[in-house]
Design an enzyme around this catalytic site. Structure first.
Site, PDB file in Angstrom:
ATOM      1  N   PHE A  75       0.816  -1.215   0.000  1.00  0.00           N
ATOM      2  CA  PHE A  75       0.000   0.000   0.000  1.00  0.00           C
ATOM      3  C   PHE A  75       0.846   1.260   0.000  1.00  0.00           C
ATOM      4  CE2 PHE A  75       0.686   0.037   4.595  1.00  0.00           C
ATOM      5  CZ  PHE A  75       0.583   1.375   4.948  1.00  0.00           C
ATOM      6  N   LYS A  76       2.104   1.148   0.424  1.00  0.00           N
ATOM      7  CA  LYS A  76       2.977   2.323   0.470  1.00  0.00           C
ATOM      8  C   LYS A  76       3.196   2.930  -0.921  1.00  0.00           C
ATOM      9  CE  LYS A  76       3.579   1.388   4.831  1.00  0.00           C
ATOM     10  NZ  LYS A  76       4.835   1.056   5.480  1.00  0.00           N
TER      11      LYS A  76
END
Length: 471
Positions: A112-113
């Site tokens: 998700f980063k």
């Protein structure tokens, strides 16, 4: 919009200024002084937007010093469909029992980063070019921030990256994604200790104004408020997707988010989205065995733990016992004046007792929490695969496990995916046995690459020396 420090020791600054500086020079964290309002009319207008256009609309009030056409160009480059495995960028999938999955791991490093880091990879070089500056990005990672940042800034003009990670605390795939990068502008340092030690080193160096200025130090992990702002976009996007018309009628379920969390950055972005007006019913903080955040939201007492009491678990990116971003939320909770009075208690006593605020945590801010352990993770991975044919990673499994304890009629709990399961093959294999997907050729090739990393002690001077060598 202006930005200040939680600790009140710096002058208000613009988005462009805090974008490069990361942490505040007084040791605090940067927060916006006001928030834009997202009302029902705006949400209706935004429903037809693609992800890049929604990102432009959500980020624009926070980044008022970036011309609208330039901002739109950045978001369209950052969120170009060809850069993601799914052209929707963030797919939302229904599971069972009122639980859904928000797919945040379709980017190039399968975590998700990527969603926030790709925006920073556009915005920071833009600001550097406008100010004729260079930047040394100093970051700490518990597993995924490092690779997302290094891939986002690979080849960026004027940017160097020094990334700290805890020795032996990441999965082999996480290490390979970072350490296999061959670029003189990127340095990976494996620090003796846990993630909290890495984070403390970054904050200490960032707060050393003379050194940070001399070496143009900036941050891209969740210390940097711009990353938090970019993450609010996927809360808005997921809420819009979850409330789309079903069989000709708008979905009328209450929407809550379940967020696997260690450092509180991702769920703090959800808190901002909720404060801006997105109708989020609850924010469910899901922890692993390192349950400091769960303890805080259950009891009102925040008591960080030492390295010796931070467990090494099968969801390693959440092996964190000092939730840095909680400082931002406590600033919101108490207000600037009371925060400055109360926050020093944490350093003096090793804990912050906010039990009197416990009703507000739940009723006003919508926070609840729960924790998961290794057995729960395995059960969640196994059940989701057998029921839906979807393989989830251990951190997402923590979210699913906790979500099951909070289901209520008329509410949909959206679990935020944190990473692809391919990054944690051992735990997936333990859960699924013979049903575990084989290691792909791409992962085998990644693991076979030579790795470049330097082991260092958990010492500020050792990190400073590496930064000085880059000049």
């Amino acid at each position: 919009m202006e930005y200040v420090s939680t600790r009140g020791g710096v002058q208000p600054a613009s988005f462009g200024e805090v974008l490069l500086d990361g942490a505040a020079s007084d040791g605090g964290l940067v927060v916006p002084t006001t928030l834009p309002v997202i009302d029902e009319e705006r949400l209706r207008e935004w429903r037809a937007l693609d992800y890049a256009d929604l990102a432009t609309a959500v980020i624009a009030p926070f980044a008022a010093d970036i011309p609208s056409d330039e901002l739109a160009a950045m978001t369209h480059r950052a969120y170009a469909p060809e850069a993601f495995d799914d052209e929707r960028i963030v797919p939302v999938t229904a599971l069972d029992g009122g639980i859904g999955l928000v797919g945040l791991s379709e980017g190039p490093t399968w975590a998700f980063k990527d969603l926030a880091m790709r925006f920073l990879g556009e915005a920071i070089p833009y600001r550097l070019a406008a100010t004729d500056r260079t930047l040394t990005v100093l970051g700490a990672t518990s597993g995924d921030t490092g690779s997302a940042a290094e891939h986002a800034f690979l080849g960026a003009h004027g940017v160097r990256v020094v990334m700290l990670s805890p020795q032996g605390r990441m999965s082999p795939v996480q290490r390979a994604q970072m350490f296999s990068i061959d670029d003189p502008a990127i340095r990976n340092l494996a620090v003796e200790g846990v993630f909290d030690d890495c984070q403390d080193l970054v904050k200490t160096i960032s707060a050393d104004t003379a050194f940070a200025t001399a070496h143009s130090i900036g941050a891209v992990n969740s210390i940097n408020v711009a990353r938090i702002i970019a993450q609010t976009v996927f809360y808005v996007w997921a809420w819009l997707r979850a409330t789309e018309e079903v069989d000709g009628r708008a979905a009328d379920e209450r929407i809550s988010f379940v967020v696997p969390s260690g450092n509180f950055g991702n769920v703090y972005a959800g808190h901002l989205a909720r404060r801006m007006g997105v109708p989020i019913h609850r924010l469910v903080v899901a922890t692993n065995e390192n349950d400091v955040l769960d303890e805080f939201f259950r009891t009102g007492v925040y008591a960080p733990r030492t390295r010796e009491h931070t467990h090494a678990t099968s969801s390693p990116s959440m092996d964190i016992s000092k939730a840095s971003n909680l400082e931002r939320f406590v600033w919101d909770l108490l207000g600037p004046e009371r925060f400055v009075e109360r926050w020093p208690e944490l350093a003096r006593e090793g804990r912050l007792d906010l039990r009197d605020e416990l009703p507000r945590l739940r009723e006003e801010f919508g926070f609840v929490s729960g924790s998961s352990d290794h057995a729960h993770r395995l059960d969640a991975i196994r059940d989701v695969y057998r029921t839906h044919g979807i393989v989830i990673d251990p951190h997402t499994a923590d979210g699913v496990s906790v979500a099951r304890t909070f289901t209520e009629p008329g509410e949909r709990l959206l679990v935020l995916e944190t990473a692809k399961a391919v990054k944690f093959p051992e735990t997936v294999a333990e859960a699924l046995g013979d049903d575990a997907p084989p290691v792909s050729d791409a992962v085998r090739a990644l693991l076979a690459l030579p790795q470049r990393v330097v082991d260092v002690p958990g010492d500020v001077d050792a990190i400073r020396a590496v930064i000085e060598e880059l000049d």
